[in-house]
Scaffold this motif. Structure first.
Motif, PDB file in Angstrom:
ATOM      1  N   LEU A  36       0.780  -1.095   0.043  1.00 26.01           N
ATOM      2  CA  LEU A  36      -0.359   0.011   0.445  1.00 26.01           C
ATOM      3  C   LEU A  36       1.036   1.036   0.219  1.00 26.01           C
ATOM      4  CD1 LEU A  36      -2.450  -1.172   2.165  1.00 26.01           C
ATOM      5  CD2 LEU A  36      -2.617  -0.886  -0.096  1.00 26.01           C
ATOM      6  N   THR A  37       0.158   2.477  -0.651  1.00 20.90           N
ATOM      7  CA  THR A  37       0.703   3.546  -0.272  1.00 20.90           C
ATOM      8  C   THR A  37       0.264   4.316   0.482  1.00 20.90           C
ATOM      9  OG1 THR A  37       1.615   3.578  -3.093  1.00 20.90           O
ATOM     10  CG2 THR A  37       1.428   5.990  -2.136  1.00 20.90           C
ATOM     11  N   VAL A  38       1.429   4.525   1.690  1.00 18.25           N
ATOM     12  CA  VAL A  38       0.354   5.960   2.510  1.00 18.25           C
ATOM     13  C   VAL A  38       1.213   7.111   2.595  1.00 18.25           C
ATOM     14  CG1 VAL A  38       0.901   5.391   5.236  1.00 18.25           C
ATOM     15  CG2 VAL A  38       0.313   3.240   3.921  1.00 18.25           C
ATOM     16  N   LEU A  39       0.335   8.079   3.031  1.00 20.29           N
ATOM     17  CA  LEU A  39       0.490   9.472   3.317  1.00 20.29           C
ATOM     18  C   LEU A  39       0.598   9.821   4.924  1.00 20.29           C
ATOM     19  CD1 LEU A  39       1.899  12.185   2.087  1.00 20.29           C
ATOM     20  CD2 LEU A  39      -0.624  12.074   1.912  1.00 20.29           C
ATOM     21  N   ASP A  40       1.925   9.895   5.289  1.00 19.66           N
ATOM     22  CA  ASP A  40       1.873  10.272   7.114  1.00 19.66           C
ATOM     23  C   ASP A  40       2.386  11.406   7.290  1.00 19.66           C
ATOM     24  OD1 ASP A  40       1.669  10.151   9.797  1.00 19.66           O
ATOM     25  OD2 ASP A  40       3.467   9.068   9.762  1.00 19.66           O
ATOM     26  N   VAL A  41       1.040  12.587   7.664  1.00 15.73           N
ATOM     27  CA  VAL A  41       0.997  13.949   7.423  1.00 15.73           C
ATOM     28  C   VAL A  41       1.276  14.095   8.480  1.00 15.73           C
ATOM     29  CG1 VAL A  41      -0.164  15.822   7.017  1.00 15.73           C
ATOM     30  CG2 VAL A  41      -1.169  14.172   6.030  1.00 15.73           C
ATOM     31  N   GLY A  42       2.712  15.162   8.913  1.00 11.72           N
ATOM     32  CA  GLY A  42       2.864  15.374  10.042  1.00 11.72           C
ATOM     33  C   GLY A  42       3.594  13.944  11.677  1.00 11.72           C
ATOM     34  N   GLY A  43       4.133  13.264  10.264  1.00  9.24           N
ATOM     35  CA  GLY A  43       5.045  11.956  10.877  1.00  9.24           C
ATOM     36  C   GLY A  43       5.488  11.946  11.942  1.00  9.24           C
ATOM     37  N   GLY A  44       6.604  13.212  11.762  1.00  9.15           N
ATOM     38  CA  GLY A  44       7.690  13.220  12.631  1.00  9.15           C
ATOM     39  C   GLY A  44       8.806  12.142  11.818  1.00  9.15           C
ATOM     40  N   VAL A  62       5.617  13.736   5.998  1.00  5.46           N
ATOM     41  CA  VAL A  62       5.275  15.313   5.784  1.00  5.46           C
ATOM     42  C   VAL A  62       5.352  15.373   6.859  1.00  5.46           C
ATOM     43  CG1 VAL A  62       3.989  16.843   4.728  1.00  5.46           C
ATOM     44  CG2 VAL A  62       3.900  15.543   3.193  1.00  5.46           C
ATOM     45  N   ASP A  63       6.329  16.363   6.560  1.00  7.43           N
ATOM     46  CA  ASP A  63       6.751  16.852   8.357  1.00  7.43           C
ATOM     47  C   ASP A  63       7.363  18.283   8.028  1.00  7.43           C
ATOM     48  OD1 ASP A  63       6.119  15.509  11.081  1.00  7.43           O
ATOM     49  OD2 ASP A  63       8.193  18.031  11.484  1.00  7.43           O
ATOM     50  N   ALA A  64       7.306  19.545   9.479  1.00  6.16           N
ATOM     51  CA  ALA A  64       7.585  20.743   8.890  1.00  6.16           C
ATOM     52  C   ALA A  64       9.312  21.091   9.383  1.00  6.16           C
ATOM     53  CB  ALA A  64       6.413  21.735   9.567  1.00  6.16           C
ATOM     54  N   SER A  65       9.422  19.733  10.152  1.00  6.60           N
ATOM     55  CA  SER A  65      10.657  19.869  10.806  1.00  6.60           C
ATOM     56  C   SER A  65      11.905  18.896  10.351  1.00  6.60           C
ATOM     57  CB  SER A  65      10.300  19.007  12.542  1.00  6.60           C
ATOM     58  OG  SER A  65      12.109  19.056  13.523  1.00  6.60           O
ATOM     59  N   PRO A  66      12.206  19.785   9.568  1.00  4.46           N
ATOM     60  CA  PRO A  66      13.556  19.412   9.165  1.00  4.46           C
ATOM     61  C   PRO A  66      14.647  18.088  10.551  1.00  4.46           C
ATOM     62  CG  PRO A  66      14.696  21.745   9.200  1.00  4.46           C
ATOM     63  CD  PRO A  66      13.079  21.526  10.398  1.00  4.46           C
ATOM     64  N   ASP A  67      14.749  18.413  12.056  1.00  7.61           N
ATOM     65  CA  ASP A  67      15.715  17.742  12.624  1.00  7.61           C
ATOM     66  C   ASP A  67      14.881  16.003  12.433  1.00  7.61           C
ATOM     67  OD1 ASP A  67      16.980  19.697  13.186  1.00  7.61           O
ATOM     68  OD2 ASP A  67      16.603  20.478  14.770  1.00  7.61           O
ATOM     69  N   ALA A  68      13.090  16.296  12.422  1.00 12.49           N
ATOM     70  CA  ALA A  68      12.487  14.850  13.095  1.00 12.49           C
ATOM     71  C   ALA A  68      12.519  14.356  11.765  1.00 12.49           C
ATOM     72  CB  ALA A  68      10.747  15.245  13.051  1.00 12.49           C
ATOM     73  N   LEU A  69      12.386  14.900  10.241  1.00  7.00           N
ATOM     74  CA  LEU A  69      12.737  13.824   9.060  1.00  7.00           C
ATOM     75  C   LEU A  69      14.274  13.234   9.356  1.00  7.00           C
ATOM     76  CD1 LEU A  69      11.480  16.221   6.202  1.00  7.00           C
ATOM     77  CD2 LEU A  69      10.298  14.012   8.045  1.00  7.00           C
ATOM     78  N   ALA A  87      10.696  11.551   3.359  1.00  2.00           N
ATOM     79  CA  ALA A  87      10.933  12.478   3.739  1.00  2.00           C
ATOM     80  C   ALA A  87      10.590  13.523   2.334  1.00  2.00           C
ATOM     81  CB  ALA A  87      11.965  12.838   4.457  1.00  2.00           C
ATOM     82  N   VAL A  88       9.018  14.107   2.974  1.00  4.62           N
ATOM     83  CA  VAL A  88       9.120  15.752   2.522  1.00  4.62           C
ATOM     84  C   VAL A  88       9.100  16.714   3.635  1.00  4.62           C
ATOM     85  CG1 VAL A  88       7.289  16.587   1.297  1.00  4.62           C
ATOM     86  CG2 VAL A  88       7.388  14.367   0.359  1.00  4.62           C
ATOM     87  N   GLN A  89      10.339  17.698   3.421  1.00 12.15           N
ATOM     88  CA  GLN A  89       9.831  18.749   4.218  1.00 12.15           C
ATOM     89  C   GLN A  89       8.531  20.039   3.813  1.00 12.15           C
ATOM     90  OE1 GLN A  89      13.992  20.905   5.572  1.00 12.15           O
ATOM     91  NE2 GLN A  89      12.262  22.248   6.906  1.00 12.15           N
ATOM     92  N   GLY A  90       6.917  20.472   4.897  1.00 13.40           N
ATOM     93  CA  GLY A  90       6.823  20.925   4.611  1.00 13.40           C
ATOM     94  C   GLY A  90       5.507  21.178   5.714  1.00 13.40           C
ATOM     95  N   CYS A 109      -3.112  10.920   9.806  1.00 16.51           N
ATOM     96  CA  CYS A 109      -2.382  12.456  10.200  1.00 16.51           C
ATOM     97  C   CYS A 109      -3.538  12.993  12.228  1.00 16.51           C
ATOM     98  CB  CYS A 109      -4.526  13.145   9.779  1.00 16.51           C
ATOM     99  SG  CYS A 109      -3.920  14.921   9.403  1.00 16.51           S
ATOM    100  N   HIS A 110      -2.044  12.715  12.737  1.00 21.63           N
ATOM    101  CA  HIS A 110      -1.928  12.601  13.664  1.00 21.63           C
ATOM    102  C   HIS A 110      -1.775  13.873  14.946  1.00 21.63           C
ATOM    103  CE1 HIS A 110      -2.139   7.503  13.750  1.00 21.63           C
ATOM    104  NE2 HIS A 110      -3.223   8.008  12.961  1.00 21.63           N
ATOM    105  N   ALA A 111      -2.448  14.389  15.222  1.00 29.17           N
ATOM    106  CA  ALA A 111      -1.913  15.015  15.899  1.00 29.17           C
ATOM    107  C   ALA A 111      -1.560  16.475  14.819  1.00 29.17           C
ATOM    108  CB  ALA A 111      -0.571  15.397  17.491  1.00 29.17           C
ATOM    109  N   VAL A 112      -2.077  16.533  13.568  1.00 35.40           N
ATOM    110  CA  VAL A 112      -1.908  17.881  12.754  1.00 35.40           C
ATOM    111  C   VAL A 112      -3.418  18.977  12.766  1.00 35.40           C
ATOM    112  CG1 VAL A 112      -1.932  18.177  10.439  1.00 35.40           C
ATOM    113  CG2 VAL A 112      -0.795  16.483  11.398  1.00 35.40           C
ATOM    114  N   LEU A 113      -4.668  18.325  13.335  1.00 36.05           N
ATOM    115  CA  LEU A 113      -5.538  19.401  12.919  1.00 36.05           C
ATOM    116  C   LEU A 113      -4.900  20.367  13.993  1.00 36.05           C
ATOM    117  CD1 LEU A 113      -8.543  17.253  11.449  1.00 36.05           C
ATOM    118  CD2 LEU A 113      -6.496  18.769  10.345  1.00 36.05           C
ATOM    119  N   GLU A 114      -4.989  20.089  15.521  1.00 36.47           N
ATOM    120  CA  GLU A 114      -4.581  20.867  16.209  1.00 36.47           C
ATOM    121  C   GLU A 114      -3.952  22.023  16.228  1.00 36.47           C
ATOM    122  OE1 GLU A 114      -3.964  17.733  15.940  1.00 36.47           O
ATOM    123  OE2 GLU A 114      -5.033  16.304  18.417  1.00 36.47           O
TER     124      GLU A 114
END
Length: 248
Positions: A36-44, A62-69, A87-90, A109-114
């Motif tokens: 399967l193809t999975v997209l993990d938004v804010g996956g850290g 996809v995560d905004a933190s370069p350190d996490a990626l 890994a995709v930064q954003g 989409c875990h702990a993102v919408l907050e």
């Protein structure tokens, strides 16, 4: 989609993650032998992504933190699944421009919408990213749990503010921009065209009981946590709510 690896490692399930993994495993089991193809938004750092890759699936984080990626990349390499992790930064608000439409079977989409600017826009972008019949695993902070937690700790003013605030915030210093209950989270998904199939509480008891109790009889604790996860009103006082929904 290609045939997945024949390896069948099991993800690291704990009392705090069991409800989510139980739902994910049921969805994976619907596609035996399929990559399967999975997209993990804010996956850290890949706490969910790497175990999914170990199960034979391809995951874009996809995560905004370069350190996490960077940590994700090391973790994937250590687990021998670097070829299955991208890994995709954003951040979540930019999701529509970061992924190809109609390419994901499952979106996490875990702990993102907050914390995003526009939750409805993010959920709509997730719907666009999914293939027909694809599913979203949504994990959000629970307003009820936050109210009770502050009240139990003697912060009655903050509990009252959080209860009455339209977004479920406890004032300007609150680290989250919003919290949800089962109805508001389900309505958000419904507006984007999703059909909610399951709602569970995550960490119903794990954050309420002393560590000695949680760790004292791990099996009994795990069984009780899973038994309460889908049963209101216990579900609704969990620290987080997990909604699993499908897009047409």
């Amino acid at each position: 989609m290609d045939t997945a690896s024949t390896r069948t490692p099991r993800p690291p399930v704990t009392v705090r993650t069991a409800a989510v993994w139980a739902v994910l495993r049921r969805e994976l089991d619907r596609h035996p032998g399929t990559e399967l193809t999975v997209l993990d938004v804010g996956g850290g750092t890949g706490g969910v992504a790497v175990p999914l890759a170990e199960l034979g699936h391809t995951v874009t984080v996809v995560d905004a933190s370069p350190d996490a990626l960077a940590a994700l990349t090391r973790r994937a390499a250590d687990a021998g699944v670097a070829d299955r992790i991208r890994a995709v930064q954003g951040d979540g608000d930019a999701l529509a421009g970061l992924v190809e439409p109609g390419t994901a079977d499952i979106v996490l989409c875990h702990a993102v919408l907050e914390v995003v600017d526009d939750p409805a826009e993010v959920v709509a972008a997730i719907g666009t990213a999914l293939r027909p019949g694809g599913a979203i695993s949504l994990l959000v902070a629970s307003r009820a749990a936050a109210v009770l937690g502050r009240a139990f700790n003697g912060h009655l003013g903050a509990a009252s503010a959080l209860l009455n605030d339209a977004d479920g915030r406890a004032g300007q210093r609150d680290t989250l921009r919003r919290r949800y209950d089962a109805d508001t989270a389900a309505a958000l998904l419904g507006t984007a065209g999703f059909t909610v199939e399951e709602i569970h509480g995550v960490r119903v008891l794990a954050d309420l009981l002393p560590a000695a109790v949680v760790e004292g009889d791990a099996r009994a604790m795990l069984e009780l946590e899973l038994a309460l996860a889908a049963r209101p009103p216990f579900r609704d006082i969990a620290s987080q709510l997990h909604l699993f929904a499908r897009h047409p």
